[in-house]
Design a protein around this motif. Structure first.
Motif, PDB file in Angstrom:
ATOM      1  N   ALA A  20       0.832  -1.208   0.000  1.00 10.84           N
ATOM      2  CA  ALA A  20       0.000   0.000   0.000  1.00 10.84           C
ATOM      3  C   ALA A  20       0.863   1.254   0.000  1.00 10.84           C
ATOM      4  N   GLY A  21       2.027   1.193   0.677  1.00  7.88           N
ATOM      5  CA  GLY A  21       2.942   2.323   0.645  1.00  7.88           C
ATOM      6  C   GLY A  21       3.460   2.600  -0.756  1.00  7.88           C
ATOM      7  N   GLN A  22       3.803   1.539  -1.463  1.00  8.66           N
ATOM      8  CA  GLN A  22       4.233   1.712  -2.856  1.00  8.66           C
ATOM      9  C   GLN A  22       3.105   2.280  -3.716  1.00  8.66           C
ATOM     10  N   ALA A  23       1.881   1.796  -3.497  1.00  9.48           N
ATOM     11  CA  ALA A  23       0.739   2.305  -4.258  1.00  9.48           C
ATOM     12  C   ALA A  23       0.474   3.772  -3.948  1.00  9.48           C
ATOM     13  N   SER A  24       0.784   4.198  -2.718  1.00  9.34           N
ATOM     14  CA  SER A  24       0.557   5.594  -2.330  1.00  9.34           C
ATOM     15  C   SER A  24       1.499   6.551  -3.049  1.00  9.34           C
ATOM     16  N   LEU A  25       2.583   6.030  -3.607  1.00  7.65           N
ATOM     17  CA  LEU A  25       3.495   6.872  -4.377  1.00  7.65           C
ATOM     18  C   LEU A  25       2.946   7.175  -5.765  1.00  7.65           C
ATOM     19  N   ARG A  26       1.924   6.451  -6.168  1.00 10.29           N
ATOM     20  CA  ARG A  26       1.331   6.623  -7.487  1.00 10.29           C
ATOM     21  C   ARG A  26       0.151   7.583  -7.411  1.00 10.29           C
ATOM     22  N   THR A  27      -0.163   8.177  -8.542  1.00 11.29           N
ATOM     23  CA  THR A  27      -1.321   9.052  -8.618  1.00 11.29           C
ATOM     24  C   THR A  27      -2.557   8.185  -8.760  1.00 11.29           C
ATOM     25  N   SER A  28      -3.329   8.094  -7.698  1.00 10.07           N
ATOM     26  CA  SER A  28      -4.483   7.196  -7.688  1.00 10.07           C
ATOM     27  C   SER A  28      -5.645   7.854  -6.958  1.00 10.07           C
ATOM     28  N   ALA A  29      -6.748   7.132  -6.839  1.00 12.42           N
ATOM     29  CA  ALA A  29      -7.945   7.653  -6.177  1.00 12.42           C
ATOM     30  C   ALA A  29      -7.983   7.286  -4.701  1.00 12.42           C
ATOM     31  N   ILE A  30      -6.876   6.862  -4.123  1.00 10.48           N
ATOM     32  CA  ILE A  30      -6.837   6.515  -2.696  1.00 10.48           C
ATOM     33  C   ILE A  30      -6.980   7.792  -1.873  1.00 10.48           C
ATOM     34  N   ASP A  31      -7.949   7.797  -0.971  1.00 13.73           N
ATOM     35  CA  ASP A  31      -8.155   8.955  -0.099  1.00 13.73           C
ATOM     36  C   ASP A  31      -7.471   8.787   1.253  1.00 13.73           C
ATOM     37  N   ASP A  32      -7.645   7.627   1.872  1.00  5.26           N
ATOM     38  CA  ASP A  32      -7.057   7.371   3.187  1.00  5.26           C
ATOM     39  C   ASP A  32      -6.409   5.996   3.195  1.00  5.26           C
ATOM     40  N   VAL A  33      -5.345   5.875   3.958  1.00  5.18           N
ATOM     41  CA  VAL A  33      -4.643   4.604   4.105  1.00  5.18           C
ATOM     42  C   VAL A  33      -4.480   4.319   5.596  1.00  5.18           C
ATOM     43  N   ALA A  34      -4.737   3.081   5.977  1.00  3.45           N
ATOM     44  CA  ALA A  34      -4.469   2.635   7.346  1.00  3.45           C
ATOM     45  C   ALA A  34      -3.610   1.383   7.252  1.00  3.45           C
ATOM     46  N   VAL A  35      -2.376   1.487   7.684  1.00  3.76           N
ATOM     47  CA  VAL A  35      -1.462   0.336   7.672  1.00  3.76           C
ATOM     48  C   VAL A  35      -1.310  -0.152   9.100  1.00  3.76           C
ATOM     49  N   PHE A  36      -1.444  -1.458   9.301  1.00  7.56           N
ATOM     50  CA  PHE A  36      -1.322  -2.009  10.646  1.00  7.56           C
ATOM     51  C   PHE A  36      -0.409  -3.223  10.609  1.00  7.56           C
ATOM     52  N   THR A  62       4.238  11.493  -1.242  1.00  2.00           N
ATOM     53  CA  THR A  62       3.196  10.660  -1.835  1.00  2.00           C
ATOM     54  C   THR A  62       2.135  11.533  -2.489  1.00  2.00           C
ATOM     55  N   ALA A  63       1.065  10.876  -2.955  1.00  2.00           N
ATOM     56  CA  ALA A  63      -0.073  11.603  -3.513  1.00  2.00           C
ATOM     57  C   ALA A  63      -1.218  11.682  -2.508  1.00  2.00           C
ATOM     58  N   LEU A  64      -0.971  11.327  -1.257  1.00  2.00           N
ATOM     59  CA  LEU A  64      -2.007  11.320  -0.234  1.00  2.00           C
ATOM     60  C   LEU A  64      -2.234  12.726   0.312  1.00  2.00           C
ATOM     61  N   LYS A  65      -3.443  12.971   0.767  1.00  2.00           N
ATOM     62  CA  LYS A  65      -3.737  14.272   1.365  1.00  2.00           C
ATOM     63  C   LYS A  65      -3.188  14.310   2.793  1.00  2.00           C
ATOM     64  N   PRO A  66      -2.930  15.499   3.320  1.00  2.00           N
ATOM     65  CA  PRO A  66      -2.423  15.597   4.694  1.00  2.00           C
ATOM     66  C   PRO A  66      -3.371  14.932   5.693  1.00  2.00           C
ATOM     67  N   GLY A  67      -2.806  14.174   6.610  1.00  2.00           N
ATOM     68  CA  GLY A  67      -3.599  13.529   7.647  1.00  2.00           C
ATOM     69  C   GLY A  67      -4.263  12.240   7.236  1.00  2.00           C
TER      70      GLY A  67
END
Length: 580
Positions: free
Chosen positions: A427-443, A456-461
């Motif tokens: 998921a971290g690798q995918a977050s480096l790409r321009t995608s429609a992911i809004d939020d990520v929770a890694v556990f 990354t392409a993720l929004k702050p927070g």
């Protein structure tokens, strides 16, 4: 044809022409029936004149039949063109709406003009806004390109149909060959670069350009075009994948029977593989048959690799306001884990809906990559869980899947990725790409390939990190997988640890007594994050439901526990004295 030409199309006018042509066809057929009736009602007589009259009647009726057939060909061509042009017009309309939503606009030549953006003064915010603009550019371009192509193709087809009718042809143009695209759809497959999945938006535009009949025929006769294609609506993918599932089951059963017949030492690996495929496909079939917790949708099934890949959704992915995609880690397999994950996610979906303020939640178990297995730690280099290659190679597949959900919908969804263990690295690798992911929770993630959310392409927070007490993977995995998730700048560290609200002093949690630890709410070790009642599960639900205000953040006491590492073990009764 330009975008302006497509905007000027009036499919309703063509439909009206088609309606009038049908009226004329029926009138001609009525006239032919009248001629036949008049012939049958005429007095019976014989001789040369009678034969000549009969021949003349036959010629008239045959001519009327050919005329009716030509009118039918013309009507079908016009009706088919109207449906195709309507789809092209709707594609342009989607591009216009998407641009307007972001304060942009599209001119008659198909050029996108973005508004002047004020500086945000925040690197992560600027990166996220650039991601949204890039997604907009790619989607608008794909919609307009396909609309122009479909309109031009329709214009050519209509010309050929009218010419065919003028030459007296009576075959209907609504035959099988003309109900699927003249050109094959673009090949499906994950992005191969760190950029946006352009293929996903091209596939979504292709699907929208088809008529309803073309879509039904594609699902029925070319399910491989539809079932695995990110960007196609979940309902259509489900229908196509049911066909592919049946084919995969038949092939797996045949392969298993052949492997059993050829029982030899050299064939042991094939027997094991075929048995695992049969078990995995049976697990998919079993989960689809469940009726608890909401409808299931099969968004992916692929038995061509060493392991079966599948993605099964609970809920309406096409309409739910929130869509969650879960990614598993080491040793995850469809046959062994799909049923268990489905059981868990029925509960968690219900909890997420309860806190989503009346909005719906869909949850996808995405097993779309061959997860690393325990034995491969010794037997493989590329597929080793200690190697990030699998995560890098499959990041495009995950990013495209999430982006495909967005591209296929009429309205955007809030999309979350839950990722456990090695799935967090993916998921971290995918977050480096321009995608429609809004939020990520890694556990329980061993490490992330970036040190700052701004990279990354993720929004702050939007990056949420959970690490349980006694989770060795979370504590030490960063040594081989980059940055420790808890150390990423801009990450939100969420709680997995709870203390009882009892005692007489604020420092009672420091003592090695289990009566100060709320075991029910506390996750311990690497595989306890989804357990019902834990703070970690509640945090994941809050992220999925778009309720960041309900998250419980990690405190100083928990941070001391989770950074102590493996010495704590997984039994809270044996945790030692901890000093913050």
């Amino acid at each position: 044809m330009t975008v302006a030409d497509v905007r000027a199309c009036r499919p309703q006018s063509l439909l009206e022409v088609g309606r009038r042509l049908e009226e004329h066809r029926l009138r001609v057929l009525g006239l032919a029936e009248l001629v036949l009736w008049r012939r049958s009602a005429a007095p019976r007589w014989s001789g040369a004149a009678s034969s000549a009259a009969a021949d003349r009647y036959g010629l008239v009726v045959a001519g009327l039949g050919r005329l009716a057939g030509s009118i039918a060909v013309t009507g079908h061509a016009v009706g088919h063109a109207a449906a195709r042009l309507q789809s092209a017009l709707e594609l342009v309309g989607r591009a216009d709406r998407r641009a307007a939503d972001e304060g942009a606009w599209v001119d008659g030549e198909g050029r996108l003009f973005l508004p002047v953006r004020a500086s945000l003064g925040d690197l992560a915010g600027e990166a996220h806004r650039a991601r949204l603009d890039e997604l907009l550019r790619v989607e608008v371009h794909a919609c307009l390109a396909r609309a122009r192509q479909a309109a031009s193709q329709t214009d050519d087809e209509l010309w050929r149909g009218l010419l065919t009718a003028a030459r007296g042809a009576t075959a209907s143009p609504g035959t099988a060959a003309q109900l699927v695209p003249q050109l094959p759809p673009p090949p499906a497959g994950p992005s191969t670069s760190a950029g946006v999945g352009r293929q996903v938006f091209a596939s979504a535009a292709w699907w929208r350009s088809l008529t309803d009949e073309e879509r039904r025929r594609a699902i029925r006769e070319r399910p491989d075009w539809v079932g695995r294609r990110d960007g196609v609506p979940a309902a259509a993918r489900h229908e196509a994948n049911l066909v592919l599932l049946g084919r995969a089951e038949q092939a797996a059963w045949t392969r298993e029977r052949e492997a059993q017949r050829a029982a030899s030492a050299s064939n042991a690996a094939e027997r094991t593989r075929s048995a695992e495929h049969v078990a995995a496909l049976q697990a998919v079939r079993d989960v689809l048959g469940r009726r608890d917790g909401g409808p299931r949708r099969l968004l992916l099934v692929d038995a061509n690799g060493p392991d079966v890949k599948a993605a099964v959704a609970i809920g309406d992915v096409d309409r739910a306001e929130h869509v969650v995609t879960f990614v598993g880690g080491l040793s995850t397999m469809v046959g062994a884990d799909l049923r268990r994950y489905d059981d868990t996610f029925v509960r968690m979906r219900s909890e997420a809906k309860a806190v989503a303020q009346g909005e719906d939640v869909a949850l996808v178990t995405w097993m779309g990559y061959d997860a690393p297995q325990v034995h491969e730690i010794i037997t493989s280099v590329d597929r080793n869980v200690l190697n990030g290659k699998l995560a890098r190679d499959n990041a495009g597949a995950l990013a495209d899947f999430v982006t495909g959900v967005e591209a296929s919908r009429d309205r955007p969804a809030h999309q979350t990725v839950w990722a456990h263990s090695y799935g967090g690295t993916l998921a971290g690798q995918a977050s480096l790409r321009t995608s429609a992911i809004d939020d990520v929770a890694v556990f329980g993630a061993p490490g992330l390939p970036f040190s700052d959310v701004a990279h990354t392409a993720l929004k702050p927070g939007s990056l949420n990190v959970l690490g349980a007490v006694g989770d060795d993977v979370f504590a030490y995995g960063w040594m081989v997988h980059g940055t420790a998730p808890a150390d990423v700048v801009g990450a939100s560290r969420l709680s997995t640890f709870a203390l009882k609200q009892t005692g007489t002093g604020c420092n009672h949690w420091l003592h090695p007594r289990s009566d100060f630890v709320d075991v029910r709410r506390t996750s311990a070790g690497h595989s306890d994050y989804l357990r019902a009642g834990t703070d970690s599960a509640r945090n994941l639900v809050a992220v999925a439901a778009g309720r960041p205000d309900l998250r419980v953040f990690q405190g100083i006491d928990e941070r001391a526990c989770t950074t102590t590492g493996p010495s704590l073990g997984t039994d809270p009764l044996r945790w030692p004295r901890l000093v913050p």
